[in-house]
Design a protein around this motif. Sequence first.
Motif, mmCIF file in Angstrom:
data_model
loop_
_atom_site.group_PDB
_atom_site.id
_atom_site.type_symbol
_atom_site.label_atom_id
_atom_site.label_comp_id
_atom_site.label_asym_id
_atom_site.label_seq_id
_atom_site.Cartn_x
_atom_site.Cartn_y
_atom_site.Cartn_z
ATOM 1 N N CYS A 1 -34.826 -28.896 -3.747
ATOM 2 C CA CYS A 1 -34.166 -29.009 -5.038
ATOM 3 C C CYS A 1 -35.106 -29.708 -6.001
ATOM 4 N N GLN A 2 -35.393 -29.043 -7.122
ATOM 5 C CA GLN A 2 -36.256 -29.606 -8.151
ATOM 6 C C GLN A 2 -35.431 -30.248 -9.257
ATOM 7 N N PHE A 3 -35.839 -31.436 -9.674
ATOM 8 C CA PHE A 3 -35.161 -32.190 -10.728
ATOM 9 C C PHE A 3 -36.043 -32.206 -11.971
ATOM 10 N N HIS A 4 -35.518 -31.666 -13.084
ATOM 11 C CA HIS A 4 -36.252 -31.611 -14.341
ATOM 12 C C HIS A 4 -35.539 -32.484 -15.374
ATOM 13 N N THR A 5 -36.293 -33.117 -16.238
ATOM 14 C CA THR A 5 -35.722 -33.909 -17.325
ATOM 15 C C THR A 5 -36.374 -33.520 -18.644
ATOM 16 N N SER A 6 -35.619 -33.714 -19.724
ATOM 17 C CA SER A 6 -36.155 -33.506 -21.066
ATOM 18 C C SER A 6 -36.844 -34.788 -21.527
ATOM 19 N N GLU A 7 -38.114 -34.694 -21.853
ATOM 20 C CA GLU A 7 -38.862 -35.886 -22.249
ATOM 21 C C GLU A 7 -38.337 -36.493 -23.541
ATOM 22 N N SER A 8 -37.697 -35.678 -24.387
ATOM 23 C CA SER A 8 -37.185 -36.192 -25.654
ATOM 24 C C SER A 8 -35.819 -36.852 -25.517
ATOM 25 N N PHE B 1 -27.436 -27.190 -11.764
ATOM 26 C CA PHE B 1 -27.040 -27.503 -13.137
ATOM 27 C C PHE B 1 -28.225 -27.300 -14.060
ATOM 28 N N ARG B 2 -27.981 -26.628 -15.185
ATOM 29 C CA ARG B 2 -29.005 -26.439 -16.213
ATOM 30 C C ARG B 2 -28.453 -26.958 -17.530
ATOM 31 N N GLY B 3 -28.803 -28.185 -17.857
ATOM 32 C CA GLY B 3 -28.335 -28.792 -19.088
ATOM 33 C C GLY B 3 -29.466 -28.993 -20.077
ATOM 34 N N GLN B 4 -29.142 -29.651 -21.160
ATOM 35 C CA GLN B 4 -30.148 -29.932 -22.183
ATOM 36 C C GLN B 4 -30.983 -31.156 -21.837
ATOM 37 N N SER B 5 -30.445 -32.048 -21.025
ATOM 38 C CA SER B 5 -31.163 -33.270 -20.663
ATOM 39 C C SER B 5 -31.764 -33.208 -19.269
ATOM 40 N N THR C 1 -19.044 -28.281 -22.672
ATOM 41 C CA THR C 1 -19.450 -29.306 -21.719
ATOM 42 C C THR C 1 -20.144 -30.426 -22.478
ATOM 43 N N GLU C 2 -19.876 -31.640 -22.057
ATOM 44 C CA GLU C 2 -20.542 -32.813 -22.609
ATOM 45 C C GLU C 2 -21.509 -33.350 -21.565
ATOM 46 N N GLU C 3 -22.715 -33.573 -21.980
ATOM 47 C CA GLU C 3 -23.750 -34.090 -21.077
ATOM 48 C C GLU C 3 -24.130 -35.498 -21.523
ATOM 49 N N HIS C 4 -23.730 -36.479 -20.732
ATOM 50 C CA HIS C 4 -23.985 -37.878 -21.046
ATOM 51 C C HIS C 4 -25.208 -38.381 -20.279
ATOM 52 N N VAL C 5 -26.004 -39.172 -20.930
ATOM 53 C CA VAL C 5 -27.144 -39.842 -20.294
ATOM 54 C C VAL C 5 -26.866 -41.342 -20.336
ATOM 55 N N GLN C 6 -26.951 -41.993 -19.182
ATOM 56 C CA GLN C 6 -26.695 -43.427 -19.134
ATOM 57 C C GLN C 6 -27.637 -44.172 -20.088
ATOM 58 N N GLU C 7 -27.128 -45.266 -20.637
ATOM 59 C CA GLU C 7 -27.861 -45.988 -21.681
ATOM 60 C C GLU C 7 -29.248 -46.421 -21.217
ATOM 61 N N GLU C 8 -29.362 -46.855 -19.963
ATOM 62 C CA GLU C 8 -30.663 -47.348 -19.501
ATOM 63 C C GLU C 8 -31.698 -46.241 -19.372
ATOM 64 N N TYR C 9 -31.256 -44.966 -19.379
ATOM 65 C CA TYR C 9 -32.195 -43.848 -19.263
ATOM 66 C C TYR C 9 -32.326 -43.047 -20.558
ATOM 67 N N GLN C 10 -31.673 -43.498 -21.627
ATOM 68 C CA GLN C 10 -31.768 -42.784 -22.896
ATOM 69 C C GLN C 10 -33.133 -43.025 -23.541
ATOM 70 N N ARG C 11 -33.708 -41.951 -24.068
ATOM 71 C CA ARG C 11 -34.999 -42.077 -24.748
ATOM 72 C C ARG C 11 -34.849 -42.878 -26.032
ATOM 73 N N SER D 1 -25.021 -34.503 -25.618
ATOM 74 C CA SER D 1 -25.399 -33.093 -25.686
ATOM 75 C C SER D 1 -24.175 -32.226 -25.440
ATOM 76 N N LEU D 2 -23.946 -31.258 -26.315
ATOM 77 C CA LEU D 2 -22.804 -30.361 -26.211
ATOM 78 C C LEU D 2 -23.284 -28.930 -26.006
ATOM 79 N N SER D 3 -22.594 -28.214 -25.130
ATOM 80 C CA SER D 3 -22.868 -26.795 -24.910
ATOM 81 C C SER D 3 -21.538 -26.049 -24.985
#
Length: 334
Positions: free
Chosen positions: A11-18, A87-91, A221-231, A238-240
């Motif tokens: 399983c590959q884990f990808h993140t959005s750098e922004s 899962f394929r999200g924006q973050s 769908t709402e995609e939340h990023v925990q505060e400690e990991y927010q850029r 993020s909404l889809s």
Amino acid sequence: MLAWASAQIHCQFHTSESRVALPPSEDAKHDVQAENETVFVPNRGERGKCILATPPKILFCDLRLDPGESKSYSYCEPVPLDGPPSFRGQSVKYVYKLTVGCQRVNSPIKLLRVPFRVFVVYGLEDYQFPPDEAVAPTNPFLDEDENIKKDTRLVDLATEMLMTNTSRRSLHLYNITNIRGKVGKFCIFKTIYKIGEDVVGTFDFSEGDIPCLQFSVSLQTEEHVQEEYQRKPGQPVSLSTHARHQESCLHTAKTHFSLPIPLSATPSFITSVAREPAEPPTVLENQSEIITWTGAGKIDVDTFSWDLPMKVLPTNPVLASYVSQFASSNSISI
């Protein structure tokens, strides 16, 4: 002459750098073997981080084939229960792949990657099967493998859990209001669905104090990023949007909508309401001419949104397996 072939699930884990700022990895060591072309590394050259991998299984070694000769091998590996769902999200993204590696003698390794989708039914990993299965129904005419029996019990258990959670119906009534009064009433029969179902709801504007001109229902769908990991601190969610229903409803007493659920989603209801009542057509008493009344070209309106959280579970495992039963083939040239 083929030296060997192996298969492995990862399983590959990808993140959005922004959007996501991950802490530095503790095991970020220089892997000498990963750069060696004679070592089987399933995720070599792929972006992201491998967060889950099953032990590699050797399919064969030192295989000799004459021209026109072929041999077949079967591969079976359970997907770990502690893995995340696809899962394929924006973050973030979680992508599962089955990688088959094969090497010809005195040649570099060739890799074949086959992506597949994973659903997760939470609670299965905590279930303990009773040690005495003597009371379980069995077929005396079939020599059932123990692994097959356990897989069947898991499928039956997952199906039962999904049906129990998504079949409960209870009338949920909500009054839609703004600062100037009541707009209407919204009704939905449940808030827990599974993928493939339709979200059905009704609107009742007959008892509203404020006329509603138009409403829009979106399945999101709402995609939340925990505060400690927010850029960026306080970055928006993020909404889809997966499905949308929009309807003009002036002078409408009751109406309904139906939205299919393609993925886990949280719907958002957006309603436009008028500030002042729409004036009815006025006809003078001594007017003999035939006139046509048209709607107002411009009306001041108030627009507000209302969110109703929902829970979406995976689809029935049996139905998912039926849908995925289609012929597919992949090949590599070595």
